[in-house]
Enzyme design. Structure first.
Site, PDB file in Angstrom:
ATOM      1  N   VAL A  38      15.908 -11.434  -2.083  1.00 35.49           N
ATOM      2  CA  VAL A  38      15.876 -10.092  -1.480  1.00 35.49           C
ATOM      3  C   VAL A  38      16.682  -9.681  -2.068  1.00 35.49           C
ATOM      4  O   VAL A  38      17.884 -10.265  -3.125  1.00 35.49           O
ATOM      5  CB  VAL A  38      15.903 -10.640   0.218  1.00 35.49           C
ATOM      6  CG1 VAL A  38      14.797 -10.408   0.452  1.00 35.49           C
ATOM      7  CG2 VAL A  38      16.791 -11.031   0.230  1.00 35.49           C
ATOM      8  N   CYS A  75       6.987  -9.665  -6.840  1.00 41.36           N
ATOM      9  CA  CYS A  75       6.345  -8.335  -6.502  1.00 41.36           C
ATOM     10  C   CYS A  75       7.684  -7.124  -6.923  1.00 41.36           C
ATOM     11  O   CYS A  75       7.396  -6.080  -6.725  1.00 41.36           O
ATOM     12  CB  CYS A  75       5.894  -8.565  -4.761  1.00 41.36           C
ATOM     13  SG  CYS A  75       4.756  -9.360  -4.523  1.00 41.36           S
ATOM     14  N   ALA A  77       9.922  -4.782  -7.436  1.00 40.94           N
ATOM     15  CA  ALA A  77       9.494  -3.157  -8.968  1.00 40.94           C
ATOM     16  C   ALA A  77      10.089  -1.985  -8.183  1.00 40.94           C
ATOM     17  O   ALA A  77      10.676  -1.893  -7.035  1.00 40.94           O
ATOM     18  CB  ALA A  77       8.130  -3.570  -8.769  1.00 40.94           C
ATOM     19  N   ARG A  78      10.769  -1.428  -9.198  1.00 40.24           N
ATOM     20  CA  ARG A  78      10.861   0.095  -9.283  1.00 40.24           C
ATOM     21  C   ARG A  78       8.923   0.663  -8.760  1.00 40.24           C
ATOM     22  O   ARG A  78       8.765   0.673  -9.851  1.00 40.24           O
ATOM     23  CB  ARG A  78      11.762   0.719 -10.862  1.00 40.24           C
ATOM     24  CG  ARG A  78      12.237   2.386 -10.014  1.00 40.24           C
ATOM     25  CD  ARG A  78      13.001   2.866 -11.062  1.00 40.24           C
ATOM     26  NE  ARG A  78      13.595   4.002 -10.756  1.00 40.24           N
ATOM     27  CZ  ARG A  78      13.430   5.643 -11.189  1.00 40.24           C
ATOM     28  NH1 ARG A  78      12.148   5.284 -11.710  1.00 40.24           N
ATOM     29  NH2 ARG A  78      13.892   6.123 -10.731  1.00 40.24           N
ATOM     30  N   SER A 121      -0.252  -3.162 -11.643  1.00 40.57           N
ATOM     31  CA  SER A 121      -1.174  -1.549 -10.943  1.00 40.57           C
ATOM     32  C   SER A 121      -1.865  -1.348 -12.240  1.00 40.57           C
ATOM     33  O   SER A 121      -2.239  -1.067 -13.331  1.00 40.57           O
ATOM     34  CB  SER A 121      -0.596  -0.435 -11.091  1.00 40.57           C
ATOM     35  OG  SER A 121      -0.629   0.750 -10.926  1.00 40.57           O
ATOM     36  N   TYR A 147       5.744   5.266 -14.946  1.00 47.40           N
ATOM     37  CA  TYR A 147       6.039   3.939 -13.942  1.00 47.40           C
ATOM     38  C   TYR A 147       4.620   3.001 -15.032  1.00 47.40           C
ATOM     39  O   TYR A 147       4.928   1.960 -15.241  1.00 47.40           O
ATOM     40  CB  TYR A 147       5.358   4.267 -12.514  1.00 47.40           C
ATOM     41  CG  TYR A 147       4.975   3.216 -11.943  1.00 47.40           C
ATOM     42  CD1 TYR A 147       5.826   2.263 -11.581  1.00 47.40           C
ATOM     43  CD2 TYR A 147       3.031   3.215 -11.443  1.00 47.40           C
ATOM     44  CE1 TYR A 147       4.905   0.966 -10.748  1.00 47.40           C
ATOM     45  CE2 TYR A 147       3.177   2.365 -10.815  1.00 47.40           C
ATOM     46  CZ  TYR A 147       3.984   1.037 -10.313  1.00 47.40           C
ATOM     47  OH  TYR A 147       3.180  -0.290  -9.168  1.00 47.40           O
ATOM     48  N   GLY A 196      -4.786  15.977  13.549  1.00 44.69           N
ATOM     49  CA  GLY A 196      -6.196  17.361  13.509  1.00 44.69           C
ATOM     50  C   GLY A 196      -5.871  18.676  12.260  1.00 44.69           C
ATOM     51  O   GLY A 196      -6.835  19.814  12.924  1.00 44.69           O
TER      52      GLY A 196
END
Length: 284
Positions: A38, A75, A77-78, A121, A147, A196
């Site tokens: 992290v 995992c 990433a920007r 991606s 990206y 709604g």
């Protein structure tokens, strides 16, 4: 798939993100050993083994996180930015998604990591397909925004590292991911349905692949262990493509609210989007 192999310790980067956190929880539930990498340790609900690495770029020092690691799930990433204010968005994406990814891969190989799983991606494939056709792993890449370009460049670099070092690389290109805690466009659409609000999507008969978070994580962990996943690129989905109209109706049923869909022709939505400077939003 048969032939599942034993895995030792797995490092998850971006483990305080949505997919990374779910992957850590699933790894622990399977009784595997996991370490979370992290930027800041002030994050709750992570594994006991946490290493703070700071920002992910070409200067990140990964040695403490990589010690004793068999497999890396990258995992961090920007992520895709809808309203990017950077003067040079591609340069900013490259710092994390290309330079940071390849820096980790080189250090992982030097540390003896056997397999490196990269969360890419489906945008690497492109933005859309012809009616009735789907993207495949064999398609020529067609990234169209900063990206997607950064993800594709990272894939290319990883394949080169794998060829030189022998470290196995697995590339996963998921489509739109949904599930508990989802954010961005999917969350905004759910919010509108639950309130709604009338939506001009009753004539959107497109087909879009989606993948549930739990299904994606299960697939990731299969790729972490299966011998045949080595050096492969995968597209993954739930296997049930939906139109935008079907998606909204499903959301309404789940929320037990009436569906309010206006059958506005897609060409009219696209024209209005261009007039209002929201063409990309309409396409999404």
């Amino acid at each position: 798939m048969s032939g599942i192999s034993h895995i030792n310790k797995l490092l998850v980067t971006g483990s305080n993100g949505w997919v990374g956190r779910a992957a850590c929880a699933s790894i622990e539930n399977r009784g595997w050993s996991v370490r979370a990498a992290v930027r800041s340790t002030s994050v709750a609900d992570l594994p006991d083994d946490v290493v703070q690495v700071g920002s992910v770029n070409n200067q990140t020092h990964w040695a403490p996180a990589l010690s004793g690691i068999h497999t890396v799930l990258h995992c961090a990433a920007r992520v895709h930015v809808m309203t990017d204010t950077a003067q040079d968005p591609l340069s900013e994406f490259r710092k994390v998604n290309v330079d940071g990814t390849l820096n980790l891969a080189r250090q992982a190989s030097a540390a003896g990591v056997k397999r490196y799983i990269f969360m890419s991606s489906v945008k690497v494939n492109g933005e859309s397909t012809r009616s009735g056709h789907s993207f495949t792993e064999a398609d020529t890449a067609n990234p169209q925004d900063p990206y997607a370009i950064s993800k594709f460049e990272a894939e290319q670099g990883l394949r080169q590292i794998a060829a030189v070092t022998g470290m196995e690389v697995v590339i996963i290109r998921p489509p739109l991911v949904y599930g508990p805690g989802v954010k961005a466009n999917f969350a905004a659409l759910m919010h509108a349905v639950q309130r709604g609000w009338p939506l001009p999507l009753g004539a959107a008969h497109n087909q879009r692949s989606l993948v549930a978070l739990d299904n994606l994580v299960d697939f990731i962990l299969t790729c972490a262990t299966h011998p045949s996943a080595a050096n492969q690129t995968f597209l993954v989905s739930d296997g049930q493509d939906l139109s935008t109209t079907e998606l909204v109706r499903g959301m309404a049923r789940a929320a037990n609210v009436p569906t309010r869909l206006l059958p506005i022709p897609v060409w009219a939505l696209q024209t209005a989007g261009q007039w209002l400077g929201q063409g990309a939003a309409v396409q999404r």
